[in-house]
Design a protein around this motif. Structure first.
Motif, mmCIF file in Angstrom:
data_model
loop_
_atom_site.group_PDB
_atom_site.id
_atom_site.type_symbol
_atom_site.label_atom_id
_atom_site.label_comp_id
_atom_site.label_asym_id
_atom_site.label_seq_id
_atom_site.Cartn_x
_atom_site.Cartn_y
_atom_site.Cartn_z
ATOM 1 N N ASN A 23 -14.257 -13.462 32.550
ATOM 2 C CA ASN A 23 -12.909 -13.094 32.138
ATOM 3 C C ASN A 23 -12.980 -11.729 31.472
ATOM 4 N N GLU A 25 -12.888 -10.824 28.529
ATOM 5 C CA GLU A 25 -13.690 -10.805 27.309
ATOM 6 C C GLU A 25 -15.185 -10.903 27.599
ATOM 7 N N GLU A 27 -16.680 -13.491 29.117
ATOM 8 C CA GLU A 27 -17.137 -14.883 29.152
ATOM 9 C C GLU A 27 -17.400 -15.295 30.599
ATOM 10 N N LEU A 29 -17.221 -17.518 33.522
ATOM 11 C CA LEU A 29 -16.325 -18.612 33.901
ATOM 12 C C LEU A 29 -16.881 -19.475 35.027
ATOM 13 N N HIS A 81 -8.456 -11.651 34.980
ATOM 14 C CA HIS A 81 -7.737 -11.586 33.706
ATOM 15 C C HIS A 81 -7.094 -12.942 33.439
ATOM 16 N N THR A 83 -7.845 -16.776 31.104
ATOM 17 C CA THR A 83 -8.639 -17.485 30.108
ATOM 18 C C THR A 83 -9.256 -18.709 30.768
ATOM 19 N N ARG A 84 -10.231 -19.268 30.126
ATOM 20 C CA ARG A 84 -10.833 -20.507 30.621
ATOM 21 C C ARG A 84 -9.762 -21.590 30.751
ATOM 22 N N GLU A 85 -8.849 -21.646 29.790
ATOM 23 C CA GLU A 85 -7.786 -22.649 29.814
ATOM 24 C C GLU A 85 -6.847 -22.446 30.997
ATOM 25 N N GLN A 86 -6.515 -21.189 31.303
ATOM 26 C CA GLN A 86 -5.667 -20.921 32.474
ATOM 27 C C GLN A 86 -6.366 -21.366 33.752
#
Length: 121
Positions: A23, A25, A27, A29, A81, A83-86
């Protein structure tokens, strides 16, 4: 067959599989499991990302519109772009499921979720 040079702007599909997806940041994924290519245009439509599981076992697969990925040479992988949650909330399928490739309603839901225009337009 000779070695294909992948140092320019083109890369073999077999070299994309296994590439890490990060992502914004930085991270990790997951990684690219496979590519889905439109038979008529030859364009890459989706990167199928493996996410979760252990050593590739029990992974979920996430179809990401190719337009949502950008290759980052500094990271040596693709950046989305999201997040892990998305990503966790996005369209997914397991190894033994049929993701309905070619069903425009299914594919439109994938593109709508990620806010990207359909590859076929």
């Amino acid at each position: 067959m000779g070695r294909l040079d992948t140092t320019g702007t083109l890369i073999g599909a077999d070299k994309v599989a296994g590439t890490t997806v990060y992502n914004a940041e930085g991270e990790n994924l997951g990684s690219i499991h496979d590519l889905m290519i439109d038979k008529q245009t030859g364009r890459v439509a989706y990167a199928v990302m493996s996410f979760g599981g252990f050593l590739g076992m029990g992974s979920d697969y996430h179809p990401l519109p190719w337009s949502t990925l950008t290759y980052d040479t500094n990271m040596g992988g693709y950046v989305v772009h999201l997040t892990r949650e998305q990503l966790e909330g996005g369209p997914t399928f397991s190894e033994d499921e049929d993701p309905h490739w070619g069903d425009r309603d299914y594919e439109k839901r994938v593109h709508d979720y990620y806010g990207s225009g359909p590859y076929w337009m």
